[in-house]
Design a protein around this motif. Structure first.
Motif, PDB file in Angstrom:
ATOM      1  N   SER A 164       0.828  -1.215   0.000  1.00 50.00           N
ATOM      2  CA  SER A 164       0.000   0.000   0.000  1.00 50.00           C
ATOM      3  C   SER A 164       0.860   1.262   0.000  1.00 50.00           C
ATOM      4  N   ILE A 165       2.013   1.214   0.638  1.00 50.22           N
ATOM      5  CA  ILE A 165       2.924   2.363   0.667  1.00 50.22           C
ATOM      6  C   ILE A 165       3.554   2.579  -0.712  1.00 50.22           C
ATOM      7  N   ILE A 166       3.867   1.499  -1.394  1.00 47.57           N
ATOM      8  CA  ILE A 166       4.470   1.598  -2.729  1.00 47.57           C
ATOM      9  C   ILE A 166       3.496   2.201  -3.724  1.00 47.57           C
ATOM     10  N   GLU A 167       2.219   1.808  -3.660  1.00 44.63           N
ATOM     11  CA  GLU A 167       1.276   2.272  -4.668  1.00 44.63           C
ATOM     12  C   GLU A 167       0.560   3.578  -4.312  1.00 44.63           C
ATOM     13  N   ASP A 168       0.751   4.102  -3.110  1.00 46.84           N
ATOM     14  CA  ASP A 168       0.100   5.349  -2.691  1.00 46.84           C
ATOM     15  C   ASP A 168       0.897   6.548  -3.210  1.00 46.84           C
ATOM     16  N   SER A 169       0.306   7.295  -4.142  1.00 45.40           N
ATOM     17  CA  SER A 169       1.031   8.408  -4.775  1.00 45.40           C
ATOM     18  C   SER A 169       1.405   9.516  -3.787  1.00 45.40           C
ATOM     19  N   GLU A 170       0.634   9.700  -2.730  1.00 45.86           N
ATOM     20  CA  GLU A 170       0.982  10.714  -1.728  1.00 45.86           C
ATOM     21  C   GLU A 170       2.179  10.258  -0.890  1.00 45.86           C
ATOM     22  N   LEU A 171       2.212   8.988  -0.518  1.00 42.59           N
ATOM     23  CA  LEU A 171       3.330   8.473   0.273  1.00 42.59           C
ATOM     24  C   LEU A 171       4.612   8.375  -0.545  1.00 42.59           C
ATOM     25  N   GLN A 172       4.504   8.293  -1.866  1.00 46.97           N
ATOM     26  CA  GLN A 172       5.699   8.236  -2.709  1.00 46.97           C
ATOM     27  C   GLN A 172       6.569   9.472  -2.507  1.00 46.97           C
ATOM     28  N   LYS A 173       5.962  10.583  -2.144  1.00 47.92           N
ATOM     29  CA  LYS A 173       6.725  11.811  -1.884  1.00 47.92           C
ATOM     30  C   LYS A 173       7.690  11.630  -0.717  1.00 47.92           C
ATOM     31  N   GLU A 174       7.352  10.701   0.191  1.00 48.35           N
ATOM     32  CA  GLU A 174       8.205  10.458   1.358  1.00 48.35           C
ATOM     33  C   GLU A 174       9.386   9.546   1.057  1.00 48.35           C
ATOM     34  N   TRP A 175       9.232   8.637   0.107  1.00 47.33           N
ATOM     35  CA  TRP A 175      10.309   7.662  -0.114  1.00 47.33           C
ATOM     36  C   TRP A 175      10.965   7.738  -1.480  1.00 47.33           C
ATOM     37  N   LEU A 176      10.349   8.397  -2.440  1.00 49.09           N
ATOM     38  CA  LEU A 176      10.908   8.463  -3.779  1.00 49.09           C
ATOM     39  C   LEU A 176      11.538   9.840  -3.997  1.00 49.09           C
ATOM     40  N   GLU A 177      12.851   9.878  -3.940  1.00 54.41           N
ATOM     41  CA  GLU A 177      13.583  11.133  -4.057  1.00 54.41           C
ATOM     42  C   GLU A 177      13.244  11.851  -5.361  1.00 54.41           C
ATOM     43  N   GLY A 178      12.876  13.112  -5.239  1.00 54.18           N
ATOM     44  CA  GLY A 178      12.591  13.924  -6.413  1.00 54.18           C
ATOM     45  C   GLY A 178      11.174  13.819  -6.934  1.00 54.18           C
ATOM     46  N   TYR A 179      10.375  12.904  -6.377  1.00 57.92           N
ATOM     47  CA  TYR A 179       8.999  12.710  -6.845  1.00 57.92           C
ATOM     48  C   TYR A 179       8.189  13.973  -6.588  1.00 57.92           C
ATOM     49  N   LYS A 180       7.497  14.437  -7.617  1.00 60.59           N
ATOM     50  CA  LYS A 180       6.673  15.645  -7.495  1.00 60.59           C
ATOM     51  C   LYS A 180       5.190  15.318  -7.535  1.00 60.59           C
ATOM     52  N   GLU A 181       4.744  14.694  -8.622  1.00 58.52           N
ATOM     53  CA  GLU A 181       3.320  14.383  -8.740  1.00 58.52           C
ATOM     54  C   GLU A 181       3.076  13.396  -9.873  1.00 58.52           C
ATOM     55  N   VAL A 182       1.870  12.841  -9.868  1.00 58.13           N
ATOM     56  CA  VAL A 182       1.458  11.930 -10.930  1.00 58.13           C
ATOM     57  C   VAL A 182       0.065  12.340 -11.387  1.00 58.13           C
ATOM     58  N   LYS A 183      -0.169  12.199 -12.683  1.00 57.15           N
ATOM     59  CA  LYS A 183      -1.472  12.499 -13.268  1.00 57.15           C
ATOM     60  C   LYS A 183      -1.881  11.287 -14.103  1.00 57.15           C
ATOM     61  N   ILE A 184      -3.039  10.705 -13.782  1.00 57.30           N
ATOM     62  CA  ILE A 184      -3.547   9.547 -14.526  1.00 57.30           C
ATOM     63  C   ILE A 184      -4.107  10.031 -15.859  1.00 57.30           C
ATOM     64  N   LEU A 185      -3.627   9.452 -16.950  1.00 56.45           N
ATOM     65  CA  LEU A 185      -4.091   9.825 -18.289  1.00 56.45           C
ATOM     66  C   LEU A 185      -5.174   8.870 -18.786  1.00 56.45           C
ATOM     67  N   LYS A 186      -5.004   7.592 -18.503  1.00 56.42           N
ATOM     68  CA  LYS A 186      -5.967   6.567 -18.922  1.00 56.42           C
ATOM     69  C   LYS A 186      -5.882   5.432 -17.912  1.00 56.42           C
ATOM     70  N   LYS A 187      -7.035   5.102 -17.295  1.00 56.84           N
ATOM     71  CA  LYS A 187      -7.045   4.055 -16.280  1.00 56.84           C
ATOM     72  C   LYS A 187      -7.816   2.849 -16.801  1.00 56.84           C
ATOM     73  N   THR A 188      -7.220   1.668 -16.631  1.00 61.79           N
ATOM     74  CA  THR A 188      -7.889   0.435 -17.026  1.00 61.79           C
ATOM     75  C   THR A 188      -8.490  -0.232 -15.791  1.00 61.79           C
ATOM     76  N   GLU A 189      -9.425  -1.131 -16.018  1.00 63.66           N
ATOM     77  CA  GLU A 189     -10.113  -1.789 -14.916  1.00 63.66           C
ATOM     78  C   GLU A 189      -9.168  -2.594 -14.030  1.00 63.66           C
ATOM     79  N   ASP A 190      -8.269  -3.357 -14.640  1.00 67.50           N
ATOM     80  CA  ASP A 190      -7.331  -4.178 -13.863  1.00 67.50           C
ATOM     81  C   ASP A 190      -5.994  -3.471 -13.614  1.00 67.50           C
ATOM     82  N   LEU A 191      -5.897  -2.219 -14.005  1.00 71.06           N
ATOM     83  CA  LEU A 191      -4.735  -1.332 -13.870  1.00 71.06           C
ATOM     84  C   LEU A 191      -3.615  -1.633 -14.869  1.00 71.06           C
ATOM     85  N   ILE A 192      -3.549  -2.837 -15.413  1.00 65.81           N
ATOM     86  CA  ILE A 192      -2.513  -3.150 -16.392  1.00 65.81           C
ATOM     87  C   ILE A 192      -2.810  -2.357 -17.666  1.00 65.81           C
ATOM     88  N   GLY A 193      -1.831  -1.580 -18.110  1.00 73.41           N
ATOM     89  CA  GLY A 193      -2.024  -0.710 -19.265  1.00 73.41           C
ATOM     90  C   GLY A 193      -2.413   0.707 -18.882  1.00 73.41           C
TER      91      GLY A 193
END
Length: 145
Positions: free
Chosen positions: A22-51
């Motif tokens: 849950s920590i790996i996939e949480d975009s807000e928590l990524q700011k705490e562990w991923l150096e330089g991470y600013k933000e993410v914007k979803i462009l196209k979301k699939t039902e199973d997330l793959i793609g």
């Protein structure tokens, strides 16, 4: 990109597999562990997330970069594999969380880099240091009460 990753590191975390993932996939928590991470914007979301496609802003060596990303593999609470493509930088990352015990997990990170990325952005030692810092930060966040 080649099949064998450029880097593969792992760490044991005293937390459940579900919490670590849950920590790996949480975009807000990524700011705490991923150096330089600013933000993410979803462009196209699939039902199973793959793609699923997204745009990610990251600062690398004090320069902001925008990567176009795509989820290559997703198994809830187990594996997240993504591809990130920039103008001249391409990277694939895989986060794999294995259960060791009820509240003990093994996090494995695999990274595939194009040669140009290594030469133009960061050295191998810096890459390994960043990967190890990420693992330690994910461990610290996961183990918080």
């Amino acid at each position: 990109m080649k099949e064998k990753p450029n880097y593969m590191e792992s760490i044991i975390i005293e937390a459940s597999k579900e919490k670590v993932f849950s920590i790996i996939e949480d975009s807000e928590l990524q700011k705490e562990w991923l150096e330089g991470y600013k933000e993410v914007k979803i462009l196209k979301k699939t039902e199973d997330l793959i793609g699923t496609e997204f745009e990610e802003k990251v600062a690398i060596n004090n320069e902001e970069h925008i990567f176009h990303g795509r989820i290559l593999k997703y198994e809830k609470n187990h594996i997240l594999k993504i591809a990130l493509n920039g103008i001249d930088k391409n990277i694939k990352l895989e986060y794999n969380v294995e259960r060791l015990e009820k509240k003990r997990s093994l996090l494995i990170i695999k990274i595939w880099l194009e040669d140009g990325f290594i030469k133009n952005i960061i050295t191998r030692k810096t890459s390994l240091d960043r990967i190890n810092e990420q693992l330690e930060k994910i461990k610290s966040i996961s183990e918080r009460a």
